[in-house]
Scaffold this motif. Structure first.
Motif, PDB file in Angstrom:
ATOM      1  N   LEU A  17       0.804  -1.212   0.000  1.00 39.02           N
ATOM      2  CA  LEU A  17       0.000   0.000   0.000  1.00 39.02           C
ATOM      3  C   LEU A  17       0.843   1.271   0.000  1.00 39.02           C
ATOM      4  N   ASP A  18       1.979   1.268   0.691  1.00 36.56           N
ATOM      5  CA  ASP A  18       2.859   2.446   0.662  1.00 36.56           C
ATOM      6  C   ASP A  18       3.323   2.734  -0.768  1.00 36.56           C
ATOM      7  N   ASP A  19       3.633   1.693  -1.537  1.00 36.47           N
ATOM      8  CA  ASP A  19       4.065   1.885  -2.923  1.00 36.47           C
ATOM      9  C   ASP A  19       2.932   2.441  -3.778  1.00 36.47           C
ATOM     10  N   LEU A  20       1.728   1.939  -3.578  1.00 31.54           N
ATOM     11  CA  LEU A  20       0.581   2.454  -4.335  1.00 31.54           C
ATOM     12  C   LEU A  20       0.323   3.918  -4.018  1.00 31.54           C
ATOM     13  N   LEU A  21       0.410   4.272  -2.744  1.00 30.51           N
ATOM     14  CA  LEU A  21       0.197   5.674  -2.359  1.00 30.51           C
ATOM     15  C   LEU A  21       1.308   6.568  -2.896  1.00 30.51           C
ATOM     16  N   ALA A  22       2.559   6.095  -2.840  1.00 29.61           N
ATOM     17  CA  ALA A  22       3.681   6.900  -3.340  1.00 29.61           C
ATOM     18  C   ALA A  22       3.595   7.107  -4.851  1.00 29.61           C
ATOM     19  N   TYR A  57      -7.062   5.739   3.102  1.00 30.16           N
ATOM     20  CA  TYR A  57      -7.564   4.732   4.032  1.00 30.16           C
ATOM     21  C   TYR A  57      -7.910   3.446   3.299  1.00 30.16           C
ATOM     22  N   LEU A  58      -7.937   2.375   4.084  1.00 29.02           N
ATOM     23  CA  LEU A  58      -8.303   1.059   3.593  1.00 29.02           C
ATOM     24  C   LEU A  58      -9.663   0.718   4.180  1.00 29.02           C
ATOM     25  N   THR A  59     -10.595   0.284   3.330  1.00 27.64           N
ATOM     26  CA  THR A  59     -11.869  -0.217   3.828  1.00 27.64           C
ATOM     27  C   THR A  59     -11.899  -1.725   3.608  1.00 27.64           C
ATOM     28  N   VAL A  60     -12.461  -2.427   4.576  1.00 27.73           N
ATOM     29  CA  VAL A  60     -12.572  -3.880   4.501  1.00 27.73           C
ATOM     30  C   VAL A  60     -13.974  -4.254   4.976  1.00 27.73           C
ATOM     31  N   HIS A  61     -14.611  -5.132   4.211  1.00 26.84           N
ATOM     32  CA  HIS A  61     -15.938  -5.601   4.586  1.00 26.84           C
ATOM     33  C   HIS A  61     -16.213  -6.940   3.925  1.00 26.84           C
ATOM     34  N   ARG A  62     -17.248  -7.579   4.400  1.00 26.70           N
ATOM     35  CA  ARG A  62     -17.696  -8.830   3.803  1.00 26.70           C
ATOM     36  C   ARG A  62     -17.993  -8.562   2.327  1.00 26.70           C
ATOM     37  N   ARG A  63     -17.761  -9.540   1.509  1.00 29.70           N
ATOM     38  CA  ARG A  63     -17.997  -9.354   0.075  1.00 29.70           C
ATOM     39  C   ARG A  63     -19.473  -9.063  -0.173  1.00 29.70           C
ATOM     40  N   ARG A  64     -19.684  -8.058  -0.979  1.00 29.80           N
ATOM     41  CA  ARG A  64     -21.041  -7.638  -1.320  1.00 29.80           C
ATOM     42  C   ARG A  64     -21.689  -8.724  -2.184  1.00 29.80           C
ATOM     43  N   PRO A  65     -22.937  -9.071  -1.886  1.00 31.22           N
ATOM     44  CA  PRO A  65     -23.600 -10.054  -2.742  1.00 31.22           C
ATOM     45  C   PRO A  65     -23.694  -9.526  -4.169  1.00 31.22           C
ATOM     46  N   GLY A  66     -23.577 -10.411  -5.125  1.00 24.57           N
ATOM     47  CA  GLY A  66     -23.692 -10.007  -6.524  1.00 24.57           C
ATOM     48  C   GLY A  66     -25.091  -9.524  -6.835  1.00 24.57           C
ATOM     49  N   LEU A  67     -25.188  -8.731  -7.876  1.00 24.18           N
ATOM     50  CA  LEU A  67     -26.496  -8.266  -8.303  1.00 24.18           C
ATOM     51  C   LEU A  67     -27.277  -9.448  -8.859  1.00 24.18           C
ATOM     52  N   ALA A  68     -28.471  -9.596  -8.395  1.00 22.15           N
ATOM     53  CA  ALA A  68     -29.310 -10.690  -8.868  1.00 22.15           C
ATOM     54  C   ALA A  68     -30.290 -10.162  -9.909  1.00 22.15           C
ATOM     55  N   ILE A  69     -30.480 -10.957 -10.922  1.00 25.25           N
ATOM     56  CA  ILE A  69     -31.470 -10.596 -11.929  1.00 25.25           C
ATOM     57  C   ILE A  69     -32.790 -11.172 -11.467  1.00 25.25           C
ATOM     58  N   LYS A  70     -33.728 -10.276 -11.242  1.00 24.64           N
ATOM     59  CA  LYS A  70     -35.036 -10.704 -10.767  1.00 24.64           C
ATOM     60  C   LYS A  70     -36.009 -10.675 -11.932  1.00 24.64           C
ATOM     61  N   PRO A  71     -36.928 -11.606 -11.946  1.00 29.93           N
ATOM     62  CA  PRO A  71     -37.911 -11.556 -13.019  1.00 29.93           C
ATOM     63  C   PRO A  71     -38.752 -10.300 -12.892  1.00 29.93           C
ATOM     64  N   THR A  72     -39.040  -9.698 -14.016  1.00 26.63           N
ATOM     65  CA  THR A  72     -39.851  -8.489 -14.006  1.00 26.63           C
ATOM     66  C   THR A  72     -41.285  -8.846 -14.326  1.00 26.63           C
ATOM     67  N   ALA A  73     -42.161  -7.950 -13.968  1.00 29.72           N
ATOM     68  CA  ALA A  73     -43.558  -8.142 -14.333  1.00 29.72           C
ATOM     69  C   ALA A  73     -43.647  -8.080 -15.849  1.00 29.72           C
TER      70      ALA A  73
END
Length: 163
Positions: free
Chosen positions: A11-16, A106-122
């Motif tokens: 991360l130091d290299d990326l910031l530099a 800053y570094l953010t860390v969290h549980r992986r976000r669920p993928g977008l689901a394709i829902k059937p439309t009306a």
């Protein structure tokens, strides 16, 4: 088969190596099969991420460089952010970030976000189709906002284009 640990970034290299005007996600965890997401985010001096909230995930924010403040929604007491500060951002909490005179990384860390689901439309009526949601996709990180008219991305803090 067991997974093998590996160094993903220094991360130091990326910031530099970042240009002074670089803002937003400089690095993202992208390994397949992961259960976490992580982002290295940089805000230039004086930059702000407007008030927003993450409705689904708790986020851990670790300050790496610079300084700033995190203001809880509803006018709470601002929290000072300096290197090595670790902050918990509980899901549904509202907050805003502001970088200090040296910027904020800053570094953010969290549980992986669920993928977008394709829902059937009306079923579409004659001549009708589902509405386009591209105006809810962050131009910086590609996350789709759950808000109807987002101003800032809840993931990377990038401002959405004016409507």
């Amino acid at each position: 088969m067991n997974a093998t640990p590996e160094v993903l970034a220094v991360l130091d290299d990326l910031l530099a190596g970042a240009a002074p005007e670089d803002r937003g996600a400089l690095w993202q965890l992208a390994q397949p099969g992961r259960e976490l997401d992580a982002n290295l985010v940089r805000l230039p001096p004086g930059a702000e991420v407007g008030e927003h909230q993450e409705d689904v995930l708790d986020v851990l924010l670790v300050v790496l460089a610079g300084s700033g403040r995190l203001t809880p929604g509803g006018g709470g007491t601002p929290l000072e952010l300096t290197p090595t500060t670790v902050t918990w951002l509980p899901r549904t909490s509202r907050r805003a970030l502001a970088a200090g005179p040296d910027g904020l990384a800053y570094l953010t860390v969290h549980r992986r976000r669920p993928g977008l689901a394709i829902k059937p439309t009306a079923p579409a009526h004659e001549g009708g189709e589902a509405p386009c949601s591209l105006d809810r996709v962050c131009p910086e990180c590609g996350r789709m906002s759950q808000e109807r008219a987002p101003k800032y991305c809840g993931e990377c803090g990038e401002r959405f284009p004016e409507r």
